[in-house]
Design an enzyme around this catalytic site. Structure first.
Site, PDB file in Angstrom:
ATOM      1  N   GLU A  17     -25.689  24.179 -81.290  1.00 47.71           N
ATOM      2  CA  GLU A  17     -27.065  23.956 -81.741  1.00 47.71           C
ATOM      3  C   GLU A  17     -27.729  22.943 -80.816  1.00 47.71           C
ATOM      4  OE1 GLU A  17     -28.369  22.994 -86.012  1.00 47.71           O
ATOM      5  OE2 GLU A  17     -28.886  21.144 -84.951  1.00 47.71           O
ATOM      6  N   THR A  48     -33.223  24.397 -83.207  1.00 45.97           N
ATOM      7  CA  THR A  48     -33.822  23.951 -84.467  1.00 45.97           C
ATOM      8  C   THR A  48     -35.344  24.088 -84.417  1.00 45.97           C
ATOM      9  OG1 THR A  48     -34.079  21.644 -83.818  1.00 45.97           O
ATOM     10  CG2 THR A  48     -31.971  22.253 -84.793  1.00 45.97           C
ATOM     11  N   HIS A  78     -34.206  28.999 -85.385  1.00 49.28           N
ATOM     12  CA  HIS A  78     -34.315  28.474 -86.754  1.00 49.28           C
ATOM     13  C   HIS A  78     -35.761  28.652 -87.226  1.00 49.28           C
ATOM     14  CE1 HIS A  78     -30.684  25.486 -86.433  1.00 49.28           C
ATOM     15  NE2 HIS A  78     -30.493  26.545 -85.676  1.00 49.28           N
ATOM     16  N   HIS A 149     -25.277  20.982-101.532  1.00 52.08           N
ATOM     17  CA  HIS A 149     -26.584  20.538-101.027  1.00 52.08           C
ATOM     18  C   HIS A 149     -26.982  19.274-101.793  1.00 52.08           C
ATOM     19  CE1 HIS A 149     -31.003  20.536-100.582  1.00 52.08           C
ATOM     20  NE2 HIS A 149     -30.695  20.939 -99.357  1.00 52.08           N
TER      21      HIS A 149
END
Ligand code: FAD
Length: 287
Positions: A17, A48, A78, A149
Site C-alpha cells: 500500500e 489510498t 481505494h 473495528h
C-alpha cells in the site's frame, strides 16, 4: 487484470500500500518509490484515497495510472464513500473505467473533524452494492479488522457486518494492520465459521517510527504486544536500531503468517521502498 485472480493459485499474493504525497508535485515525488516497488514485482499496489479528497482532481487515480501504464503493475484504487454523494461516486467509477482500472477497495472512510459527511452512503456494503448494481465490472475488495473495528465493540456483530460487504460483492478482504498474529488467526477462524469464504489477506506494517506507530494505534485500534513495545522503548530514539529491530519483527510476523498458509501479505509500506525491499528479500525463498 482482476486482482482476485492472483488469489486463485496457491501462492500467497504479495502487495504493497502507498499513499499520495501531499505536495503539488505528488507524481514526481512518488515516482522513485513506485519504481523501486514495481521492481520488487508485487502482485499489486494499492493507493489510498484521503477522506475529503477531490474526486474531480483525483491523485489516487493519477498514481494508479502511473503504476499501471509506466510500471505495468496492477493497481488497486481505494475509494471511500462517507463524504461523497452518488454523483461523485459515479464520477470516480467513470474515471477508473476510462483509465482501465479494474480493482477497487470499497471503503466507508474514517470520520474526520471538519470534513462534512454526505448521506447517500452510510456503510461500505452500500458502496459495494452501488458499484455492483451500477453494472461496473470491477473486482471489489473490502477492509476488515482482526481486532474488531474500533466503532463496534462486539466482534461477532462486526463479522456479521463484514459478511454484508461480501454478500454485496466484495471478492477479497484486506485487513487492518495488527502486531500480534493471534488476533488474525482468531478473526480468520470466526470469519470462516460465519461463511465468509473469500481470500482474506493480512495487512502488516513495520515499527520504524515510534511517533507514527503510536498515532496509528490510536486511530486504527491495533494493540501493541509487550515484545513490540519493548522494541519501541529500547530503540525508539535510535533511528537505525529501530529500523533493524522493527524489520526483524515484521519479517518474523510475515514468516509466521506464511507458515500458517495465509492468502497473502499486504505491506503498509508507508512509501518506504527500503522496507518493502528488505521484506521481499527476506521472504524470497518462502513464497
Ligand atoms: P464499514 O465496513 O462500513 O464498517 C464501519 C463500521 O460500521 C464497523 O464498525 C462495522 O461493524 C459497522 N457496519 C458496517 N456495515 C454495517 C451495516 N450495514 N449496518 C450496521 N453497522 C455496520 N480510510 C481512508 O479514508 N482512505 C483509505 O484509503 C483507507 N484505506 C484503508 C485500507 C484498508 C485495508 C483498511 C482496513 C482501512 C482503510 N481505511 C481507509 C480506513 C477505513 O476507512 C476506516 O477503518 C473506516 O472507519 C471503516 O471503513 P470500512 O470500509 O471498513 O467501513
Amino acid at each position: 487484470m482482476k486482482i482476485s485472480e492472483f488469489y486463485k493459485d496457491h501462492k500467497p499474493a504479495i502487495s504493497f500500500e502507498i499513499f499520495p504525497p501531499k505536495r503539488d508535485s505528488y507524481l514526481k515525488d512518488i515516482e522513485p518509490t513506485v519504481e523501486i516497488l514495481a521492481d520488487l514485482k508485487p502482485d499489486y499496489i494499492s493507493i489510498t484515497f484521503g477522506a475529503g479528497g477531490s474526486v474531480a482532481d483525483n491523485r489516487t487515480i493519477d498514481i494508479a495510472r502511473l503504476i499501471k501504464e509506466k510500471y505495468h503493475v496492477e493497481p488497486m484504487v481505494h475509494m471511500t464513500c462517507l463524504n461523497y454523494d452518488k454523483n461523485e461516486i459515479d464520477l470516480f467509477a467513470r474515471q477508473m473505467e476510462e483509465y482501465g482500472m479494474e480493482n477497487v477497495l470499497a471503503l466507508r472512510g474514517d470520520r474526520r473533524e471538519g470534513v462534512p459527511e454526505k448521506h447517500d452512503f452510510k456503510y461500505a456494503n452500500e458502496l459495494t452494492d452501488y458499484l455492483v448494481s451500477g453494472g461496473h465490472d470491477f473486482c471489489i475488495a473490502g477492509g476488515c479488522y482482526p481486532e474488531g473495528h474500533p466503532e463496534c465493540q462486539d466482534k461477532e456483530k462486526d463479522i456479521l457486518n463484514l459478511k454484508k460487504k461480501v454478500d454485496a460483492g466484495d471478492s477479497l478482504l484486506i485487513s487492518q494492520l495488527f502486531f500480534d498474529n493471534r488476533f488474525f488467526y482468531d478473526f480468520l477462524s470466526l470469519a470462516r465459521k460465519t461463511g465468509i469464504n473469500v481470500p482474506i489477506t493480512p495487512g502488516i506494517m513495520p515499527v520504524i517510527n515510534k511517533a507514527q506507530i503510536e498515532r496509528m494505534t490510536v486511530t486504527c485500534g491495533a494493540s501493541l504486544p509487550p515484545r513490540f513495545r519493548r522494541i519501541m522503548d529500547r530503540y525508539g530514539d535510535n533511528k537505525e536500531g529501530l529500523f533493524d529491530a522493527g524489520m526483524a519483527y515484521l519479517v518474523s510476523q510475515a514468516i509466521d503468517l506464511l507458515a500458517n498458509d495465509v492468502d497473502g501479505i499486504h505491506l503498509y509500506s508507508m512509501n518506504r521502498p527500503d522496507v518493502a525491499r528488505r521484506l521481499v528479500d527476506s521472504l524470497k525463498n518462502l513464497v
